[in-house]
Design a protein around this motif. Sequence first.
Motif, mmCIF file in Angstrom:
data_model
loop_
_atom_site.group_PDB
_atom_site.id
_atom_site.type_symbol
_atom_site.label_atom_id
_atom_site.label_comp_id
_atom_site.label_asym_id
_atom_site.label_seq_id
_atom_site.Cartn_x
_atom_site.Cartn_y
_atom_site.Cartn_z
ATOM 1 N N VAL A 31 0.906 -1.113 0.104
ATOM 2 C CA VAL A 31 -0.016 0.127 -0.107
ATOM 3 C C VAL A 31 0.839 1.206 -0.094
ATOM 4 C CG1 VAL A 31 -1.793 1.350 1.242
ATOM 5 C CG2 VAL A 31 -1.834 -1.230 1.260
ATOM 6 N N GLU A 32 1.935 1.289 0.825
ATOM 7 C CA GLU A 32 2.865 2.418 0.887
ATOM 8 C C GLU A 32 3.737 2.727 -0.317
ATOM 9 O OE1 GLU A 32 5.627 1.949 4.239
ATOM 10 O OE2 GLU A 32 3.873 2.084 5.612
ATOM 11 N N ALA A 33 4.155 1.472 -0.978
ATOM 12 C CA ALA A 33 4.525 1.695 -2.379
ATOM 13 C C ALA A 33 3.508 2.228 -3.530
ATOM 14 C CB ALA A 33 5.287 0.283 -2.821
ATOM 15 N N VAL A 34 2.427 1.913 -3.486
ATOM 16 C CA VAL A 34 1.337 2.289 -4.477
ATOM 17 C C VAL A 34 1.094 3.969 -4.172
ATOM 18 C CG1 VAL A 34 -0.906 2.561 -5.007
ATOM 19 C CG2 VAL A 34 0.284 0.329 -4.941
ATOM 20 N N VAL A 35 0.917 4.308 -2.868
ATOM 21 C CA VAL A 35 0.489 5.775 -2.388
ATOM 22 C C VAL A 35 1.942 6.615 -2.669
ATOM 23 C CG1 VAL A 35 0.502 7.279 -0.521
ATOM 24 C CG2 VAL A 35 -1.048 5.157 -0.645
ATOM 25 N N ARG A 36 3.178 5.970 -2.507
ATOM 26 C CA ARG A 36 4.447 6.625 -2.890
ATOM 27 C C ARG A 36 4.525 6.925 -4.341
ATOM 28 N NH1 ARG A 36 7.467 7.377 0.958
ATOM 29 N NH2 ARG A 36 7.235 4.837 1.950
ATOM 30 N N ALA A 37 4.038 5.967 -5.323
ATOM 31 C CA ALA A 37 4.305 5.832 -6.565
ATOM 32 C C ALA A 37 3.315 6.921 -6.949
ATOM 33 C CB ALA A 37 3.914 4.450 -7.323
ATOM 34 N N GLU A 38 2.172 7.012 -6.570
ATOM 35 C CA GLU A 38 1.167 8.047 -6.868
ATOM 36 C C GLU A 38 1.476 9.454 -6.621
ATOM 37 O OE1 GLU A 38 -2.261 7.843 -8.405
ATOM 38 O OE2 GLU A 38 -1.409 6.322 -8.974
ATOM 39 N N ALA A 39 2.452 9.622 -5.433
ATOM 40 C CA ALA A 39 2.877 11.116 -5.258
ATOM 41 C C ALA A 39 3.980 11.540 -6.001
ATOM 42 C CB ALA A 39 3.401 10.981 -3.657
ATOM 43 N N ASP A 40 4.944 10.564 -6.359
ATOM 44 C CA ASP A 40 6.174 10.895 -7.061
ATOM 45 C C ASP A 40 5.644 11.065 -8.783
ATOM 46 O OD1 ASP A 40 7.607 10.038 -5.010
ATOM 47 O OD2 ASP A 40 8.375 8.157 -5.689
ATOM 48 N N ALA B 257 0.487 15.762 -4.253
ATOM 49 C CA ALA B 257 1.463 15.189 -3.746
ATOM 50 C C ALA B 257 1.771 15.153 -2.234
ATOM 51 C CB ALA B 257 2.665 15.310 -4.636
ATOM 52 N N ALA B 258 1.783 16.577 -1.774
ATOM 53 C CA ALA B 258 1.911 16.806 -0.219
ATOM 54 C C ALA B 258 0.802 16.100 0.567
ATOM 55 C CB ALA B 258 1.751 18.422 -0.045
ATOM 56 N N VAL B 259 -0.240 16.128 -0.005
ATOM 57 C CA VAL B 259 -1.458 15.087 0.764
ATOM 58 C C VAL B 259 -0.984 13.855 0.940
ATOM 59 C CG1 VAL B 259 -3.782 14.373 0.691
ATOM 60 C CG2 VAL B 259 -3.249 16.706 0.107
ATOM 61 N N LEU B 260 -0.520 13.176 -0.091
ATOM 62 C CA LEU B 260 -0.224 11.595 -0.149
ATOM 63 C C LEU B 260 1.109 11.741 0.667
ATOM 64 C CD1 LEU B 260 -0.815 10.836 -3.835
ATOM 65 C CD2 LEU B 260 -2.174 10.437 -1.794
ATOM 66 N N HIS B 261 2.210 12.651 0.946
ATOM 67 C CA HIS B 261 3.115 12.475 1.686
ATOM 68 C C HIS B 261 2.718 12.273 3.108
ATOM 69 C CE1 HIS B 261 6.589 12.045 -1.178
ATOM 70 N NE2 HIS B 261 5.941 12.946 -1.915
ATOM 71 N N ARG B 262 1.857 13.151 3.391
ATOM 72 C CA ARG B 262 1.458 13.400 4.558
ATOM 73 C C ARG B 262 0.840 12.065 5.161
ATOM 74 N NH1 ARG B 262 -0.284 18.615 3.291
ATOM 75 N NH2 ARG B 262 -2.658 17.805 3.145
ATOM 76 N N LEU B 263 0.249 11.239 4.235
ATOM 77 C CA LEU B 263 -0.451 10.189 4.464
ATOM 78 C C LEU B 263 0.478 8.818 5.039
ATOM 79 C CD1 LEU B 263 -3.177 9.640 2.086
ATOM 80 C CD2 LEU B 263 -3.408 9.990 4.477
ATOM 81 N N LEU B 264 1.719 9.298 4.401
ATOM 82 C CA LEU B 264 2.961 8.303 4.441
ATOM 83 C C LEU B 264 3.940 8.864 5.697
ATOM 84 C CD1 LEU B 264 3.854 7.910 0.947
ATOM 85 C CD2 LEU B 264 2.828 6.248 2.120
#
Length: 106
Positions: free
Chosen positions: A59-68, A93-100
């Motif tokens: 899940v983290e990899a998918v979210v990180r890929a979306e942010a990148d 991207a900032a929203v997704l990085h906050r999730l991570l």
Amino acid sequence: MRARDKAAVSALRATLGALDNAEAVPVDEADLRGLALEQSPVGAGATEAARRELSEQGVEAVVRAEADERLEAAAQLTAPAHADRAARLRAEAAVLHRLLDTPDPA
């Protein structure tokens, strides 16, 4: 609705779609050709395939890929006419990085 909320909604919707796609199980082409009509499965859920369960790292990899992906797209939008779109992509991207719980690299 504030602009920041729109960016969050957009990023989260797209990421949920990406997670849903990552959980999909590939279908064998032979299964698509199917059976004769009288041999076809019948009933609710008869053609449903089990979904994969992603690990926390998956899940983290998918979210990180979306942010990148958003940061890369924003970096390519250098024309002044695209400044608003680039800013929105960076906000998503900032929203997704906050999730991570990772610092935003932008």
